[in-house]
Design an enzyme around this catalytic site. Structure first.
Site, mmCIF file in Angstrom:
data_model
loop_
_atom_site.group_PDB
_atom_site.id
_atom_site.type_symbol
_atom_site.label_atom_id
_atom_site.label_comp_id
_atom_site.label_asym_id
_atom_site.label_seq_id
_atom_site.Cartn_x
_atom_site.Cartn_y
_atom_site.Cartn_z
ATOM 1 C CG LEU A 81 -13.169 -2.442 -2.763
ATOM 2 C CD1 LEU A 81 -14.255 -2.419 -3.825
ATOM 3 C CD2 LEU A 81 -13.702 -1.934 -1.433
ATOM 4 C CG ASP A 84 -13.510 0.152 9.408
ATOM 5 O OD1 ASP A 84 -12.438 -0.226 8.902
ATOM 6 O OD2 ASP A 84 -13.717 1.325 9.772
ATOM 7 C CB THR A 113 -5.894 2.308 -1.916
ATOM 8 O OG1 THR A 113 -6.497 3.571 -2.233
ATOM 9 C CG2 THR A 113 -5.382 2.353 -0.496
ATOM 10 C CD GLU A 163 -7.170 5.851 2.992
ATOM 11 O OE1 GLU A 163 -7.145 4.847 2.270
ATOM 12 O OE2 GLU A 163 -8.169 6.599 3.103
ATOM 13 C CD GLU A 173 -2.661 -0.601 1.828
ATOM 14 O OE1 GLU A 173 -3.903 -0.384 1.884
ATOM 15 O OE2 GLU A 173 -1.871 -0.330 2.754
#
Length: 438
Positions: free
Chosen positions: A347, A85, A306, A147, A344
């Protein structure tokens, strides 16, 4: 993925000329489209049902002009305090006011810590938002960070640090009432008084707690009851939201997806503690992802997962990680449930090793292959010469179905590129892009 602050806190389109140049470069590299977060805290900021779409409408026109597709993430959580973020976007002020008036509408841990990141699923069907329920008009996404999970590992203010086990989030009055009702049905009313007393704190390791240790309470009759209830509430929450989403988007041709977190730390232990506190009842004895995959399959929703770029060997030994094992399990769960799988990277990565791992996991050699990949994230680092060259080659390999997992060390053809699996091979060849001129 576009930058988190693509739309400013005031609702306007940020850095328009830079964005156009960046999207133009991606289009010419063969990238199919981009993803943007649509923040509840920006769109409905001024009050209930008072919407401002101007910045997003301008972005849509730009994306359409360049012939790109747009993946929209309806982000009903706050931005700030989680991994990656880079800016702060709180929930709408009027929602924060409701939270102040009734603190129990947010997730709460056993010590009373409130988390204003997302509205508690305990009040999904209650009119706690000025007469509306959180489900009405899809006022919430699936969970924190978008999520389907509980906010069991909040990073804000140093509350949680990797590889802590996290904490159960079931102590607001609505969740406590649900737990009590479930316990009464079993005839064990004392089980409904509170969550596990021996589950430790955010930054402990499994063996430091009575609940998560090797033969801990998690594997007892009480543990099975609590974890079934806790995880079942999460799946029920996801089903309610996606049911509402189906009604809203029916007939539009939109493809819906739900994001599931890749919680890979302590995966190699018996209890899988970090997954349990997040709401995934996945242990050495139980597959916690099949129920989620079946729920998404029922709704015709793609499961977006992810940590596709991570390797076991890169993780610290004390964390007992296995991102590769976790991805394999989810690939098998989605295949068995008939659910499509998208991915995805968790990181920001720009290196050959991460790209090669994604190429390998994208294939269907073991379980489901990926129907799509969303790459994290569009920023200045991506357009650095070496990073762009590696990304360009990665896109080319993805267009070939991920069969070549070894990326070239040099810049190659730079042609016919496409992120995801290309079924239509009539893609026009692109010329070389001079990124330095952006």
């Amino acid at each position: 993925m576009l930058p988190l602050d693509t739309i400013s806190i005031g609702g306007s389109f940020n850095k328009v000329r830079t964005m156009y140049a960046s999207l133009f470069a991606l289009k010419n590299a063969g990238v199919e489209g981009v993803m943007v977060d649509v923040w509840w805290g920006l769109v409905e900021k001024e009050g209930p049902l008072k919407y401002n779409w101007e910045g997003y409408a301008e972005l849509v026109k730009m994306v359409q002009k360049l012939g790109l597709k747009l993946q929209v993430v309806m982000s009903f959580h706050q931005c700030g305090g989680n991994v990656g973020d880079s800016c702060s976007i709180p929930l709408p002020p009027w929602v924060l006011e409701e939270m102040s008036n009734n603190p129990d509408i947010v997730y709460t841990n056993k010590s009373g810590r409130r988390n204003p990141e997302y509205i508690s699923l305990g009040c999904d069907s209650l009119p706690v938002l000025r007469g509306r329920t959180p489900i009405q008009e899809i006022q919430v996404g699936l969970g924190p960070c978008g999520e389907l999970r509980y906010p069991s590992y909040p990073e804000s203010n140093g509350t949680w640090r990797f590889p802590g086990i996290g904490e159960f989030q079931c102590y607001d009055k609505y969740m406590r009432a649900s737990l009590a009702a479930a316990a009464e049905v079993t005839g064990k009313t004392d089980w409904g008084l509170r969550g596990p007393h021996d589950a430790g704190e955010y930054n402990q390791l499994p063996e430091e707690t009575g609940f998560f240790q090797k033969e801990g309470t998690w594997n007892s009759e009480y543990g099975h009851f609590f974890l079934e209830w806790y995880s079942g509430k999460l799946v029920e929450h996801g089903d309610k939201i996606l049911s509402a989403a189906q009604l809203i988007f029916e007939g539009t041709g939109a493809i819906l997806s739900g994001k599931v977190a890749g919680i890979h730390w302590h995966y190699n232990t018996g209890s899988h503690a970090a997954e349990l506190t997040a709401g995934y009842y996945n242990t050495r004895n139980r597959d916690g992802y099949s129920a989620i995959a079946r729920m998404l399959s029922k709704r015709g929703v793609v499961l977006n997962f992810t940590c596709m770029e991570m390797r076991d060997e890169e993780q610290p030994e004390r964390a007992n990680c296995s991102p590769e094992g976790l991805v394999r399990q989810v690939k098998m769960a989605t295949k068995s449930a008939g659910t499509q799988l998208a991915g995805e990277n968790a990181l920001e990565r720009y290196d050959y090793g991460a790209y090669s791992q994604v190429l390998g996991t994208s294939r269907s050699d073991f379980g489901n292959g990926l129907v799509a990949l969303t790459y994290l994230r569009l920023n200045k680092r991506l357009f650095e010469a070496e990073n762009w060259s590696t990304f360009d080659e990665f896109v080319k390999n993805m267009s070939e179905g991920g069969q070549n997992t070894s990326l070239s060390e040099s810049d190659t053809s730079r042609r016919n590129l496409f992120v995801g699996f290309v079924k239509d091979h009539n893609v026009h060849e692109k010329g070389r892009i001079k990124v330095a001129s952006l």
